[in-house]
Design an enzyme around this catalytic site. Structure first.
Site, short mmCIF file in Angstrom:
data_model
loop_
_atom_site.label_atom_id
_atom_site.label_comp_id
_atom_site.label_asym_id
_atom_site.label_seq_id
_atom_site.Cartn_x
_atom_site.Cartn_y
_atom_site.Cartn_z
CD GLN A 60 -2.60 -1.02 2.70
OE1 GLN A 60 -2.28 -0.21 3.57
NE2 GLN A 60 -3.60 -1.86 2.85
N GLY A 62 4.10 2.39 -0.46
CA GLY A 62 4.81 2.90 -1.62
C GLY A 62 6.26 2.47 -1.70
CD GLU A 126 5.31 4.14 4.34
OE1 GLU A 126 6.00 3.15 4.61
OE2 GLU A 126 4.45 4.16 3.45
CG HIS A 242 2.61 -3.40 9.35
ND1 HIS A 242 1.73 -2.58 10.01
CD2 HIS A 242 3.14 -2.66 8.35
CE1 HIS A 242 1.74 -1.39 9.43
NE2 HIS A 242 2.59 -1.41 8.42
NE ARG A 288 6.59 -0.97 8.88
CZ ARG A 288 6.46 -1.28 7.61
NH1 ARG A 288 6.89 -2.45 7.17
NH2 ARG A 288 5.92 -0.44 6.77
CG HIS A 349 4.37 -6.47 7.01
ND1 HIS A 349 3.27 -6.50 6.20
CD2 HIS A 349 5.10 -5.39 6.63
CE1 HIS A 349 3.32 -5.47 5.36
NE2 HIS A 349 4.42 -4.79 5.59
NE ARG A 384 9.93 -4.36 5.09
CZ ARG A 384 8.84 -3.85 4.50
NH1 ARG A 384 8.91 -3.40 3.27
NH2 ARG A 384 7.70 -3.79 5.14
#
Ligand SMILES: Cc1cc2nc3c(=O)[nH]c(=O)nc-3n(C[C@H](O)[C@H](O)[C@H](O)COP(=O)(O)OP(=O)(O)OC[C@H]3O[C@@H](n4cnc5c(N)ncnc54)[C@H](O)[C@@H]3O)c2cc1C
Length: 543
Positions: A60, A62, A126, A242, A288, A349, A384
């Site tokens: 979603q 990007g 983000e 996630h 995260r 995730h 990540r």
């Protein structure tokens, strides 16, 4: 004894399809590699479902790329290294951030439309990024990329596409990878796809967990088959969760992109308190792993229920305009995100570890390449950075394509196309309820090899997995059976690495060793042994 192959076979007795290159997987990594190579050489692309059945389709947020005037590849590198918690391969990150803009240009040339603000690309921010750096197409960037790549495959007609073909195992001849044994799901026939080089682009292994954002195809097949063929797998303990997947019973769980928190949404506990404030300077936009771990603690305090994402102050117009997919999916689930809190919980995730590659995507087996989520290029380290993975697939697939094209153009090292390989061993006669075992495995992994881990839990998980090892010897005839076997292999590798790493780093959190340790700035690697799934060995970077 672990079987080297999932089935018994004899290549002299099965159908054989020859190509210059076989690409396994049709996500961003597989399609972009296949398209590039097909400009000059014959490419077969095999995929176990229809082309679009990929994790790529679901992305979603990007693609992270330094395109704004205040940004630079150097800053992107800095954020990536910081998120990676000391385990990134800096050379690989250098490649990633410096080749990003060219790959974005390539996508735009194929017709991908990133959102604009006036005549400039609109960027979102983000978690873990110091500034807005993520190019997007609404909140459905992955499907825009995947659909455009598929349209290009259709238009160019330069790739032979084989859908519903399940890749089982890699064929090696004289130490080089020379093809893939596959099951044609529709006819039930076994087929050899022979080639001068094989590219694995089979994605991650999120389906090992019962709560996951990954679609059903993400069962770790590529990692398992590379492992059985003797390739090195690295960093398997690092599974990214996630934090904000919609809390319902569906698989995959619907992801509420971090961009919503980037736009100002809050995380609240069951009493309505913003629990990330004071926990990390970036609050809801902390990396995260920090957010997921805190959520697990808060959920525990709240009796196991979800926590809540609060976007009610952002405004209906902005929410509908910038997050149309999230708006619609929540609405279908009875949630008006302009008025209601969104129940969320962490979900498996992204598989950070995988098949170890060099900077050109080459694995430890000659002529076997890996790209995308199945690979471990080292760009993600122990965690990540958001929106770096579509980019990783694009960047390293291009490098693989260039390497292979160069090699094939040189007529390099391909002398014996008529190799024969066979494998036969006794297989136990066992009734296996494949669905039940898959659900059992997903629950085990979620509970004991999930966001928060401990020696006791990991040892328990391993003892349970050992009891299932007989299943690895069975000869199944269905995709579901083979997937279960691959998942059992990968589950054990993840649990073994997680038990070995006695510290907490990045996404790997051990409640019995809650701090990072300088002794653990190293990688854990696995290599196949027929007598057991052994302990990982240690790889010290730079030594
Ligand atoms: C909900 C969600 C949101 C995400 N959002 C973002 C984001 O905003 N930005 C970002 O950078 N990343 C994001 N990611 C991660 C990113 O989407 C993936 O890491 C990336 O798309 C992986 O691409 P891939 O080509 O490696 O694998 P995939 O896209 O998963 O494709 C794997 C392919 O391999 C095939 N395959 C697997 N096993 C076999 C087999 N045995 N035989 C034949 N074929 C096989 C599958 O059918 C599939 O075609 C997101 C992921 C999810 C799940």
């Amino acid at each position: 004894m672990m079987p080297r192959y999932l089935i018994n076979f004899d290549t002299s007795r099965i159908e054989r399809v020859d190509s210059d290159v076989v690409v396994v997987g049709s996500g961003v990594a597989g399609l972009s590699a296949a398209l590039e190579i097909s400009k000059q050489f014959d490419v077969a692309l095999v995929t176990k479902g229809e082309l679009r059945e990929t994790a790529t389709w679901y992305a979603q947020g990007g693609v992270a790329t330094a395109v704004s005037s205040e940004d630079s590849p150097r800053l992107h590198l800095k954020d990536t290294l910081e998120a990676g918690a000391g385990l990134c391969n800096k050379d690989a990150v250098d490649v990633l951030v410096n080749e990003a803009a060219d790959r974005i240009d390539g996508l735009v040339r194929l017709g991908i439309k990133f959102d604009l603000q006036g005549d400039r690309i609109e960027l979102s921010r983000e978690g873990g990024h110091r500034l807005a750096r993520v190019l997007h197409s609404g909140d459905a960037t992955g499907s825009e990329i995947e659909a455009t790549l598929i349209r290009t495959v259709d238009a160019w007609k330069s790739i032979r596409v084989f859908e519903n073909i399940f890749a089982l195992d890699l064929i090696l001849h004289q130490g080089h990878c020379r093809g893939v044994i596959c099951l044609d799901k529709l006819s039930g026939q076994v087929v050899l796809h022979a080639a001068k080089a094989v590219i694995l682009a089979t994605g991650g292994a999120g389906q090992l967990y019962s709560v996951t954002t990954n679609p059903p195809v993400c069962t770790g097949d590529g990692m398992a088959m590379a492992y059985r063929a003797g390739a090195i797998l690295s960093d398997m303990e690092f599974i990214q969760f996630h934090p904000t997947a919609l809390d319902n019973e569906l698989t995959p769980r619907f992801l509420i992109t971090e961009a919503l928190r980037g736009r100002g949404a809050y995380l609240r506990d069951c009493n309505g308190k913003r629990f990330m404030v004071g926990r990390h300077p970036l609050a809801e936009l902390a990396p995260r792993d920090i957010v997921s771990q805190e959520m697990v603690r808060v959920m525990h305090r709240c009796g196991g229920g979800p926590v809540y994402l609060d976007a009610t102050h952002i405004g209906e117009e902005v929410l509908k305009d910038r997050f149309p997919t999230i708006w619609a999916r929540c609405y279908e689930n009875g949630i008006n995100i302009a008025k209601d809190l969104i129940p969320v919980r962490p979900a498996a995730h992204y598989t950070i570890g995988g098949i170890k590659t060099d900077l050109n995507g080459l694995t430890s087996i000659p002529d076997l390449y890996a790209t995308g989520e199945v690979a471990c290029t080292g760009v993600h380290g122990a965690n990540r950075l958001a929106s770096n993975s579509l980019l990783e697939g694009l960047v390293f697939s291009k490098r693989i394509a260039d390497t292979i094209v160069h090699k094939l153009a040189d007529g390099d090292n391909y002398s014996e196309p008529d190799f024969l390989v066979s494998y036969k061993r006794e297989r136990p006669n066992m009734d296996v309820d494949v669905r039940k075992e898959r659900t059992w495995l997903q629950k085990l992994m979620t509970e004991y090899v999930g966001v928060v881990r401990s020696e006791e839990g990991l040892k328990f998980a391993l003892s349970q997995l050992e009891e299932k090892e007989k299943i690895l010897e069975v000869e199944f005839s269905t995709k579901e059976g083979f997937e279960l076997q691959n998942m059992l292999y990968i589950a054990k590798l993840i649990a073994k690495s997680a038990l070995s790493r006695r510290e907490s780093r990045g996404v790997h959190y051990r409640e019995d060793y809650p701090e990072p340790s300088d002794d653990w700035v190293l990688h854990l690697e696995h290599r196949f042994m027929e007598d057991d799934i052994a302990e990982p060995s240690i790889f010290l970077p730079g030594v």
